[in-house]
Each structure stands twice: as structure tokens, then as C-alpha cells.
Write a protein that holds these residues in place. Sequence first.
Motif: not given
Length: 119
Positions: A9-15, A20-23, A61-64
Motif C-alpha cells: 500500500i505504501l508503494r501505491m501511496f508514495s510512488g 524497502k528503503s522506507l521500512d 512526504s514531509q521529508m521530501l
Amino acid sequence: MNQEKARSILRMFSGVADVKSLDPLLDEATAQVERMLLPDADRERPQLDYLCAALANLRHSQMLAAQSQLTYTYAGTVAKESDRGQKVPFAQALAEEYLKACADLLTCPASPLIQTGGQ
């Protein structure tokens, strides 16, 4: 909660293709949701996977947005405003919707947990 489903789901939300880097963000979001759950809450409810992914996506998103305050071109000049900052309000709204969807499972009010300070 199912980490693999939340990662998908995170893959879908974040694009982000390789989430794995967002674990670490997903792990923290999962721990945050665990702390908010009522003692008798059904931890297998699919909404919780979406909530974990939405909270991790918000932090991402906040980090980016923080990293892209100024975007430089190859020539060293400052480019036009990046759209990364625009993603934060959307990510926040998404997280708020999933917090509402899980309200019957949670012990605490949602909004202070995801405020970004800009709204």
C-alpha cells in the motif's frame, strides 16, 4: 497488521518502486498505530494496514518537502518551486481519512498525531 500488505500500500501511496528503503518509516508508523490501538482491537482489520502506510507516506512526504526547499538546476540556478511541498497536504488528508476509518479501534484523537504545523 500485515507489514507486507502495508508495504504494498505504501508503494501505491508514495510512488516509490523500492519501498524497502522506507521500512524504517513504516516500522515507526506501525509502532505508532500499535500504541494507539484499544486493547481489544482486531489487529487484522485491513484498515490498519492502510493507516500504517498512510502515516509512513506522510512522514516520507514531509521529508521530501524539507529536502526540496530550494531545487537547483544543472547550471546552478534555482529552479521553479518544486511540487513536493504540495504532496504534504494531500498525504496529511489521506492519513486523516484512514485515522477516521479506524476510529473505532483507536484510543486517542487523531489530529495531534499527524499535524505538520503548516495547516
